[in-house]
Motif scaffolding. Sequence first.
Motif, PDB file in Angstrom:
ATOM      1  N   GLY A 276       0.804  -1.216   0.000  1.00  0.00           N
ATOM      2  CA  GLY A 276       0.000   0.000   0.000  1.00  0.00           C
ATOM      3  C   GLY A 276       0.834   1.261   0.000  1.00  0.00           C
ATOM      4  N   SER A 277       1.954   1.239   0.731  1.00  0.00           N
ATOM      5  CA  SER A 277       2.803   2.436   0.795  1.00  0.00           C
ATOM      6  C   SER A 277       3.581   2.655  -0.502  1.00  0.00           C
ATOM      7  N   LYS A 278       3.898   1.575  -1.200  1.00  0.00           N
ATOM      8  CA  LYS A 278       4.639   1.701  -2.458  1.00  0.00           C
ATOM      9  C   LYS A 278       3.736   2.036  -3.641  1.00  0.00           C
ATOM     10  N   ALA A 279       2.488   1.604  -3.540  1.00  0.00           N
ATOM     11  CA  ALA A 279       1.591   1.720  -4.691  1.00  0.00           C
ATOM     12  C   ALA A 279       1.345   3.175  -5.059  1.00  0.00           C
ATOM     13  N   SER A 280       1.618   3.491  -6.332  1.00  0.00           N
ATOM     14  CA  SER A 280       1.291   4.818  -6.851  1.00  0.00           C
ATOM     15  C   SER A 280       0.089   4.729  -7.771  1.00  0.00           C
ATOM     16  N   ASP A 281      -0.488   3.542  -7.802  1.00  0.00           N
ATOM     17  CA  ASP A 281      -1.671   3.286  -8.618  1.00  0.00           C
ATOM     18  C   ASP A 281      -2.883   3.179  -7.697  1.00  0.00           C
ATOM     19  N   SER A 282      -3.941   3.888  -8.038  1.00  0.00           N
ATOM     20  CA  SER A 282      -5.126   3.914  -7.173  1.00  0.00           C
ATOM     21  C   SER A 282      -5.764   2.541  -7.040  1.00  0.00           C
ATOM     22  N   ASN A 283      -5.755   1.751  -8.116  1.00  0.00           N
ATOM     23  CA  ASN A 283      -6.363   0.418  -8.055  1.00  0.00           C
ATOM     24  C   ASN A 283      -5.605  -0.494  -7.104  1.00  0.00           C
ATOM     25  N   ILE A 284      -4.277  -0.454  -7.153  1.00  0.00           N
ATOM     26  CA  ILE A 284      -3.484  -1.281  -6.244  1.00  0.00           C
ATOM     27  C   ILE A 284      -3.639  -0.797  -4.810  1.00  0.00           C
ATOM     28  N   ALA A 285      -3.745   0.511  -4.634  1.00  0.00           N
ATOM     29  CA  ALA A 285      -3.950   1.057  -3.285  1.00  0.00           C
ATOM     30  C   ALA A 285      -5.257   0.545  -2.693  1.00  0.00           C
ATOM     31  N   ILE A 286      -6.295   0.501  -3.527  1.00  0.00           N
ATOM     32  CA  ILE A 286      -7.591  -0.008  -3.074  1.00  0.00           C
ATOM     33  C   ILE A 286      -7.483  -1.492  -2.724  1.00  0.00           C
ATOM     34  N   MET A 287      -6.784  -2.249  -3.568  1.00  0.00           N
ATOM     35  CA  MET A 287      -6.610  -3.681  -3.311  1.00  0.00           C
ATOM     36  C   MET A 287      -5.823  -3.927  -2.034  1.00  0.00           C
ATOM     37  N   SER A 288      -4.854  -3.066  -1.767  1.00  0.00           N
ATOM     38  CA  SER A 288      -4.080  -3.193  -0.535  1.00  0.00           C
ATOM     39  C   SER A 288      -4.970  -3.044   0.693  1.00  0.00           C
ATOM     40  N   VAL A 289      -5.884  -2.092   0.630  1.00  0.00           N
ATOM     41  CA  VAL A 289      -6.826  -1.898   1.736  1.00  0.00           C
ATOM     42  C   VAL A 289      -7.719  -3.128   1.897  1.00  0.00           C
ATOM     43  N   GLU A 290      -8.190  -3.670   0.778  1.00  0.00           N
ATOM     44  CA  GLU A 290      -9.034  -4.867   0.816  1.00  0.00           C
ATOM     45  C   GLU A 290      -8.261  -6.057   1.389  1.00  0.00           C
ATOM     46  N   MET A 291      -6.975  -6.145   1.053  1.00  0.00           N
ATOM     47  CA  MET A 291      -6.138  -7.206   1.617  1.00  0.00           C
ATOM     48  C   MET A 291      -6.087  -7.105   3.141  1.00  0.00           C
ATOM     49  N   LYS A 292      -5.867  -5.884   3.627  1.00  0.00           N
ATOM     50  CA  LYS A 292      -5.748  -5.694   5.077  1.00  0.00           C
ATOM     51  C   LYS A 292      -7.061  -5.985   5.798  1.00  0.00           C
ATOM     52  N   VAL A 293      -8.168  -5.711   5.132  1.00  0.00           N
ATOM     53  CA  VAL A 293      -9.477  -6.044   5.720  1.00  0.00           C
ATOM     54  C   VAL A 293      -9.618  -7.564   5.872  1.00  0.00           C
ATOM     55  N   LEU A 294      -9.240  -8.304   4.826  1.00  0.00           N
ATOM     56  CA  LEU A 294      -9.309  -9.763   4.875  1.00  0.00           C
ATOM     57  C   LEU A 294      -8.334 -10.332   5.903  1.00  0.00           C
ATOM     58  N   ILE A 295      -7.148  -9.751   5.973  1.00  0.00           N
ATOM     59  CA  ILE A 295      -6.153 -10.218   6.947  1.00  0.00           C
ATOM     60  C   ILE A 295      -6.650  -9.988   8.367  1.00  0.00           C
ATOM     61  N   GLU A 296      -7.327  -8.876   8.590  1.00  0.00           N
ATOM     62  CA  GLU A 296      -7.885  -8.601   9.917  1.00  0.00           C
ATOM     63  C   GLU A 296      -8.979  -9.605  10.263  1.00  0.00           C
ATOM     64  N   LYS A 297      -9.784  -9.985   9.280  1.00  0.00           N
ATOM     65  CA  LYS A 297     -10.805 -11.012   9.510  1.00  0.00           C
ATOM     66  C   LYS A 297     -10.162 -12.350   9.860  1.00  0.00           C
ATOM     67  N   LEU A 298      -9.058 -12.663   9.184  1.00  0.00           N
ATOM     68  CA  LEU A 298      -8.316 -13.881   9.514  1.00  0.00           C
ATOM     69  C   LEU A 298      -7.793 -13.812  10.943  1.00  0.00           C
ATOM     70  N   ARG A 299      -7.264 -12.646  11.311  1.00  0.00           N
ATOM     71  CA  ARG A 299      -6.717 -12.485  12.656  1.00  0.00           C
ATOM     72  C   ARG A 299      -7.791 -12.709  13.722  1.00  0.00           C
ATOM     73  N   GLU A 300      -8.980 -12.159  13.491  1.00  0.00           N
ATOM     74  CA  GLU A 300     -10.061 -12.302  14.462  1.00  0.00           C
ATOM     75  C   GLU A 300     -10.411 -13.755  14.701  1.00  0.00           C
ATOM     76  N   GLN A 301     -10.429 -14.551  13.629  1.00  0.00           N
ATOM     77  CA  GLN A 301     -10.781 -15.953  13.751  1.00  0.00           C
ATOM     78  C   GLN A 301      -9.640 -16.756  14.383  1.00  0.00           C
ATOM     79  N   VAL A 302      -8.411 -16.417  14.027  1.00  0.00           N
ATOM     80  CA  VAL A 302      -7.250 -17.166  14.535  1.00  0.00           C
ATOM     81  C   VAL A 302      -7.100 -16.994  16.048  1.00  0.00           C
ATOM     82  N   GLN A 303      -7.584 -15.877  16.593  1.00  0.00           N
ATOM     83  CA  GLN A 303      -7.487 -15.646  18.040  1.00  0.00           C
ATOM     84  C   GLN A 303      -8.190 -16.739  18.831  1.00  0.00           C
TER      85      GLN A 303
END
Length: 306
Positions: A276-303
């Motif tokens: 997300g910090s490297k991305a200078s493309d808006s589409n990749i920036a959006i995908m990075s945010v979506e990735m972090k949302v999914l990773i957070e959902k994984l974290r919640e379940q793994v707890q």
Amino acid sequence: MPFSSFNSDVNGVTHMVMSMTGFGRCVKQTEKCMVQVEIKTVNHRFREFHIKMPPQLSQAEIPLRNRLSKQFNRGRVEVSVKLSGHISPSKELYIDWDLIDSYYHFIKEAKKRYQLAGEAVLSDLLRLEEAIVVSEAGDIDDDVFSLLLSAADGAACQVSKMRETEGDSLSIELDTYINSLEELVQRTKELSPLIQTTYTEKLRTKLSEMIRGKIDETRIVSEAAIFAEKADISEEMARLISHISQFREALLTSEPIGRKLDFIIQEMNREANTIGSKASDSNIAIMSVEMKVLIEKLREQVQNIE
């Protein structure tokens, strides 16, 4: 008392994903007495035991803890033991004669010093709680111990079944999230090579507007190369794909995996942040945010995974 009769495993069942949440209750009884054992397990970073039992069974706490340690690898384990029936534990009287002697001489000296009337009587000495203690003595009755062992087995078995059932549900959710994350990573990977081409065209257009004449292609190529190096996310993508593979492999093992999955998720989040910090493309920036949302959902379940 045969404490060594505690087995190393209760139900002999191994399971790929085990939840840390479960509850079990089992009651065993004879004509003389009844033993009830309740076991509740909840999320905890480490393994922690809280055992409540009648004083008559205090000698069984350590063997019981050792037994449950082999059944539960992680989480807070709350154990409650209740005992009822015709049980007559032996008593033991402890008398601290040195303390009583000191107290007796103190009373005599105080009466003499302050010229008080009367003598020290037995009732005065009996009020010394620290000097006279009545406690239960002797080993646990074999029948009571057998009931405790059987009830603990039954309660632990129920807890394990509940943890397995919830573990199945967790596996389904984790599989859904990890598949979605992999799809996002693949889409990002496909989009990544287009960034340099898009940037080059934008740079050419911008320079053309500024100088309104001949464009220095060498400069454009140089600027594009510098940009491509700064915006390159290929290493982060490769590591993220590797973490996804490790995550899936961990789900297939029969050992406790909660801490391992938690570590993998931390690394996933690190790579997603970098992308997300490297991305200078808006589409990749959006995908990075979506990735972090999914990773957070994984974290919640793994707890909740052992």
